[in-house]
Design a protein around this motif. Structure first.
Motif, PDB file in Angstrom:
ATOM      1  N   ALA A 164      -9.508  -3.540   0.154  1.00 40.27           N
ATOM      2  CA  ALA A 164      -8.108  -3.625   0.560  1.00 40.27           C
ATOM      3  C   ALA A 164      -7.681  -2.368   1.311  1.00 40.27           C
ATOM      4  N   ALA A 165      -8.165  -1.198   0.856  1.00 39.33           N
ATOM      5  CA  ALA A 165      -7.828   0.055   1.533  1.00 39.33           C
ATOM      6  C   ALA A 165      -8.433   0.099   2.934  1.00 39.33           C
TER       7      ALA A 165
ATOM      8  N   LYS B  72      -6.169  -2.046   5.010  1.00 34.33           N
ATOM      9  CA  LYS B  72      -4.910  -1.350   5.260  1.00 34.33           C
ATOM     10  C   LYS B  72      -5.070  -0.293   6.350  1.00 34.33           C
ATOM     11  N   ARG B  73      -6.162   0.462   6.263  1.00 25.86           N
ATOM     12  CA  ARG B  73      -6.392   1.502   7.278  1.00 25.86           C
ATOM     13  C   ARG B  73      -6.592   0.891   8.655  1.00 25.86           C
TER      14      ARG B  73
ATOM     15  N   THR C 273      -2.967  -0.204   9.726  1.00 19.93           N
ATOM     16  CA  THR C 273      -1.892   0.784   9.825  1.00 19.93           C
ATOM     17  C   THR C 273      -2.367   2.165  10.254  1.00 19.93           C
TER      18      THR C 273
ATOM     19  N   GLU D  41      -3.529   4.226   8.198  1.00 19.24           N
ATOM     20  CA  GLU D  41      -3.291   5.092   7.040  1.00 19.24           C
ATOM     21  C   GLU D  41      -4.395   4.940   6.010  1.00 19.24           C
TER      22      GLU D  41
ATOM     23  N   SER E 217      -5.914   5.610   2.233  1.00 18.81           N
ATOM     24  CA  SER E 217      -5.313   5.652   0.907  1.00 18.81           C
ATOM     25  C   SER E 217      -6.210   6.362  -0.103  1.00 18.81           C
TER      26      SER E 217
END
Length: 404
Positions: free
Chosen positions: A188-189, A192-193, A196, A198, A200
């Protein structure tokens, strides 16, 4: 078929089972997982549990299961030169995963604050005992105590009045579930990266995963201020079609027909007891509950009158949900296990094969192939060469005792 995490580089500084399970899953999903081991190796390498019959080949089944497909490099991270190699490894890494305790991470300069400051795009993933926050955030743990005991699992499966709590059903039970959860958090991280930009810091704990697995009971106990739910030795089912029944040959059949009235009449018919369905005491779910002792006694006797093979043939004639209570040694012969390649035989490198359970994720209906686990430091030279170290520099690191 390409693997979903191909192109992702993961650096693992972890030992035992919990976080290595996550690394092994990420490896099977396609990531290049480089396991950094101390000179003596991950201590689970020496945790010998069983071996092949006759002693022809001793296998560390735990090691093989949890470290599949990784590359191993041995580094002494207590030396500055060892930490320098690790920093080079992290320059193009996507993920760093660890279960070292926070004080050890800080002493080596591999804590989240330090590494994320040096590598802003690095996903930092940790496996903890009971979560990173709170007064015990830096305390260690194991699955048998933190997941199984503290997490409420053991007490929930232990009969009232037992001499001792029920223990885990096998090695690294809680570790395997928690490691899978951590691999999901890392995935999931990564997503997300990608969306976005970003990176985590993520953490999964043994305690938190145990609570997730016990969430239904925990929610109800909390809401109703209940200490525990009773589990008497002679526990009777609320619904006689939701229970494990003994057969005449000492096996068990598990029924889970939640919509009892939908299945009751047909079950009685195929079982050769239509009289049970016709009995007014058992005519409906409410009637069966009112006459539970008699109904439960009749159904138990019915199952005890036939063998497992007979029951399998009988139960296939109706639509209700059921299954056999299988032994682990039977899993290899399960037709669904075979059809979905849930158990794979992996080339061990000496002309023999190692059976390993595959990651239970199918992509486009295809199982992901797995690979064997690495020998201690088997990839040290290749990894160092890939980082740009010359042959002389590698020899010098070995002379210093940084690389083994």
């Amino acid at each position: 078929m390409g693997k979903p995490l191909e192109g992702i580089k993961v650096v693992e500084v972890a030992m035992w089972a919990f976080v290595p399970v996550a690394g092994g899953m990420l490896s099977d999903l396609g990531a290049d997982v480089i396991k950094v081991e101390p000179p003596t190796g991950d201590p689970i390498r020496g945790l010998q549990i069983g071996g092949t019959e006759g002693g022809k080949r001793q296998l560390d089944y735990s090691w093989e299961s949890y470290n599949r497909g990784k590359r191993s490099i041995t580094l002494d991270l207590k030396q500055e030169a060892g930490r320098a190699v690790l920093m080079k490894l992290l320059e193009d890494a996507d993920v760093f995963i660890t279960n070292l305790l926070p004080p050890a991470r800080r002493s080596m300069g591999i804590d989240a604050d330090t590494l994320r400051a040096a590598f802003p795009k690095l996903i930092y993933a940790s496996g903890s005992a009971s979560g990173p926050n709170g007064p015990e955030g830096e305390k260690g743990g194991y699955d048998a105590i933190t997941f199984w005991a503290r997490g409420g699992v053991s007490s929930s499966v232990t009969e009232d009045g037992a001499e001792r709590p029920v223990g885990p059903p096998g090695p690294a039970f809680g570790d395997s579930l928690s490691g899978s959860m951590l691999a999901g958090a890392v995935s999931a991280a990564i997503a997300k990266r990608a969306m976005t930009g970003e990176a985590s810091e993520v953490d999964v704990s043994l305690l938190g995963t145990a609570m997730w697995s016990m969430q239904r009971f925990i929610a109800q106990a909390t809401d109703n201020d209940i200490l525990k739910f009773p589990r008497p030795a002679d526990m009777k089912p609320y619904n006689v079609l939701v229970h494990n029944y003994a057969t005449s040959d000492g096996r068990f059949v598990a029924l889970c027909m939640l919509q009892a009235d939908k299945y009751w009449a047909r079950f009685c018919e195929v079982a050769g007891r239509p009289d049970l369905a016709a009995d007014p005491r058992y005519a409906s779910a409410s009637a069966r509950r009112e006459n539970l002792d008699a109904c439960f006694t009749d159904v138990k006797a019915l199952f005890a009158s036939k063998t497992l093979a007979e029951w399998k043939a009988i139960l296939k004639q109706q639509d209700g949900q059921w299954d056999v209570v299988q032994h682990v040694g039977e899993m290899k012969d399960d037709v669904q296990v075979q059809a979905n390649h849930y158990l794979q035989r992996v080339n061990y490198g000496d002309g023999t094969e190692v059976p390993l359970v595959s990651v239970p994720m199918l992509f486009d209906r295809q199982a992901l192939p797995t690979r064997r686990s690495p020998g201690l430091g088997a990839d040290s030279d290749a990894v160092l060469e890939g980082l740009g170290y010359s042959e002389d520099e590698i020899i010098d690191l070995k002379v210093q005792g940084v690389v083994f």
